[in-house]
Design a protein around this motif. Sequence first.
Motif, PDB file in Angstrom:
ATOM      1  N   MET A  82       0.847  -1.205   0.000  1.00  2.46           N
ATOM      2  CA  MET A  82       0.000   0.000   0.000  1.00  2.46           C
ATOM      3  C   MET A  82       0.878   1.249   0.000  1.00  2.46           C
ATOM      4  O   MET A  82       1.890   1.286   0.686  1.00  2.46           O
ATOM      5  N   TYR A  83       0.449   2.256  -0.737  1.00  2.00           N
ATOM      6  CA  TYR A  83       1.217   3.485  -0.749  1.00  2.00           C
ATOM      7  C   TYR A  83       1.106   4.175   0.594  1.00  2.00           C
ATOM      8  O   TYR A  83       0.017   4.308   1.139  1.00  2.00           O
ATOM      9  N   PRO A  84       2.188   4.648   1.166  1.00  2.00           N
ATOM     10  CA  PRO A  84       2.093   5.315   2.465  1.00  2.00           C
ATOM     11  C   PRO A  84       1.317   6.611   2.358  1.00  2.00           C
ATOM     12  O   PRO A  84       1.442   7.368   1.403  1.00  2.00           O
ATOM     13  N   GLN A 112       0.719   9.690  -9.458  1.00  2.00           N
ATOM     14  CA  GLN A 112       0.227   8.837  -8.383  1.00  2.00           C
ATOM     15  C   GLN A 112      -1.154   8.274  -8.713  1.00  2.00           C
ATOM     16  O   GLN A 112      -1.444   7.117  -8.437  1.00  2.00           O
ATOM     17  N   ARG A 113      -1.986   9.120  -9.299  1.00  2.00           N
ATOM     18  CA  ARG A 113      -3.353   8.709  -9.648  1.00  2.00           C
ATOM     19  C   ARG A 113      -3.328   7.480 -10.540  1.00  2.00           C
ATOM     20  O   ARG A 113      -4.018   6.489 -10.270  1.00  2.00           O
ATOM     21  N   ASP A 114      -2.544   7.529 -11.607  1.00  2.00           N
ATOM     22  CA  ASP A 114      -2.468   6.404 -12.539  1.00  2.00           C
ATOM     23  C   ASP A 114      -1.906   5.161 -11.854  1.00  2.00           C
ATOM     24  O   ASP A 114      -2.378   4.045 -12.074  1.00  2.00           O
ATOM     25  N   GLU A 115      -0.902   5.360 -11.009  1.00  2.00           N
ATOM     26  CA  GLU A 115      -0.284   4.232 -10.312  1.00  2.00           C
ATOM     27  C   GLU A 115      -1.283   3.541  -9.382  1.00  2.00           C
ATOM     28  O   GLU A 115      -1.343   2.307  -9.316  1.00  2.00           O
ATOM     29  N   TYR A 151      -4.786  -0.976  -7.790  1.00  2.00           N
ATOM     30  CA  TYR A 151      -5.991  -1.522  -7.180  1.00  2.00           C
ATOM     31  C   TYR A 151      -7.048  -1.965  -8.193  1.00  2.00           C
ATOM     32  O   TYR A 151      -8.182  -2.253  -7.815  1.00  2.00           O
ATOM     33  N   SER A 152      -6.656  -2.053  -9.460  1.00  2.00           N
ATOM     34  CA  SER A 152      -7.617  -2.478 -10.490  1.00  2.00           C
ATOM     35  C   SER A 152      -8.093  -3.907 -10.258  1.00  2.00           C
ATOM     36  O   SER A 152      -9.202  -4.275 -10.659  1.00  2.00           O
ATOM     37  N   ILE A 189     -15.434   2.537 -12.869  1.00  2.00           N
ATOM     38  CA  ILE A 189     -15.794   3.945 -12.655  1.00  2.00           C
ATOM     39  C   ILE A 189     -15.741   4.270 -11.169  1.00  2.00           C
ATOM     40  O   ILE A 189     -15.268   5.332 -10.761  1.00  2.00           O
ATOM     41  N   GLY A 190     -16.199   3.322 -10.348  1.00  2.00           N
ATOM     42  CA  GLY A 190     -16.136   3.526  -8.901  1.00  2.00           C
ATOM     43  C   GLY A 190     -14.715   3.655  -8.403  1.00  2.00           C
ATOM     44  O   GLY A 190     -14.422   4.488  -7.532  1.00  2.00           O
ATOM     45  N   LEU A 191     -13.812   2.855  -8.948  1.00  2.00           N
ATOM     46  CA  LEU A 191     -12.395   2.932  -8.557  1.00  2.00           C
ATOM     47  C   LEU A 191     -11.803   4.283  -8.932  1.00  2.00           C
ATOM     48  O   LEU A 191     -11.100   4.918  -8.138  1.00  2.00           O
ATOM     49  N   ILE A 192     -12.092   4.730 -10.141  1.00  2.00           N
ATOM     50  CA  ILE A 192     -11.572   6.030 -10.593  1.00  2.00           C
ATOM     51  C   ILE A 192     -12.087   7.155  -9.705  1.00  2.00           C
ATOM     52  O   ILE A 192     -11.333   8.050  -9.301  1.00  2.00           O
ATOM     53  N   HIS A 193     -13.380   7.111  -9.386  1.00  2.00           N
ATOM     54  CA  HIS A 193     -13.950   8.131  -8.499  1.00  2.00           C
ATOM     55  C   HIS A 193     -13.287   8.079  -7.123  1.00  2.00           C
ATOM     56  O   HIS A 193     -13.053   9.122  -6.504  1.00  2.00           O
ATOM     57  N   ALA A 194     -13.023   6.857  -6.645  1.00  2.00           N
ATOM     58  CA  ALA A 194     -12.395   6.718  -5.330  1.00  2.00           C
ATOM     59  C   ALA A 194     -11.017   7.367  -5.320  1.00  2.00           C
ATOM     60  O   ALA A 194     -10.665   8.100  -4.380  1.00  2.00           O
ATOM     61  N   VAL A 195     -10.233   7.102  -6.354  1.00  2.00           N
ATOM     62  CA  VAL A 195      -8.888   7.664  -6.427  1.00  2.00           C
ATOM     63  C   VAL A 195      -8.948   9.190  -6.549  1.00  2.00           C
ATOM     64  O   VAL A 195      -8.176   9.915  -5.911  1.00  2.00           O
TER      65      VAL A 195
END
Length: 255
Positions: A1-3, A21-24, A29-30, A59-65
Amino acid sequence: MYPTTTYKTANTSANRLNPTQRDEVIIRYSYLVKYIAGRMAMRVPPSVSFDELVSAGTIGLIHAVDRFDPDKQTDIKTFAEYRIRGAILDELRSMDWYSRSMRKKIQEVEGAIRKVEARTGSEATDWEVAEELGLPLEEYHLMLSNIHSISLLSLDDFIKGEENDSINRRSFQEKIISGDDPSENISKIEMKRVLAQGVRTLTEKEQLVISLYYYDELTLKEIGEVMGLTESRICQIHTQTLIKLKVRLKRYYET
């Protein structure tokens, strides 16, 4: 997990992830999307496309990030899981499987539970509800199975928003992990209290089904194996239990 500290130092005023960071994080977590979609696919009719669930979950993952704020959500994985699951649930609800006749049946069961519990002052049993509906117990169980098989019963539709007095579609999980606003905290504490009270009134068997299904995220088949019951019986218990909890939430909001 990213700190978490990495997120904070890389982001300034908005406390959000930078583009790299967003893309990473989305890539990292995909795997959660397919995992959660796969688990939820076991709970819905086979007519629902798995790809549709994955698409909604993505879409939910993208919104979460994009909405992740380390000052409010300390665990991005947990936040992403909530958002992915919520997005898939929203997609399933948008399909609106409830026919008018099925909605009427759900309302009839709710009404029967209310009447029985008002009359007896205790938790309504299967046979009491069946008797109130004027149905043989076997037919009542079949009704519960039919309700479960073609509908997505959820407590989310009975969560009241602070912005008005109406019932909205904001998920309970999202509400629980929302920001640190004092009024939100009071609402979350009260909602937890009401739900906890409702769960405590259930039978031990019903409480176990709820715990295994929502906390341990077992499928109905897996719960049946744990409890030594058929998947069909677990389905019936789960459906009736959700309707009971809805009755209690409705009662709370109506007072």
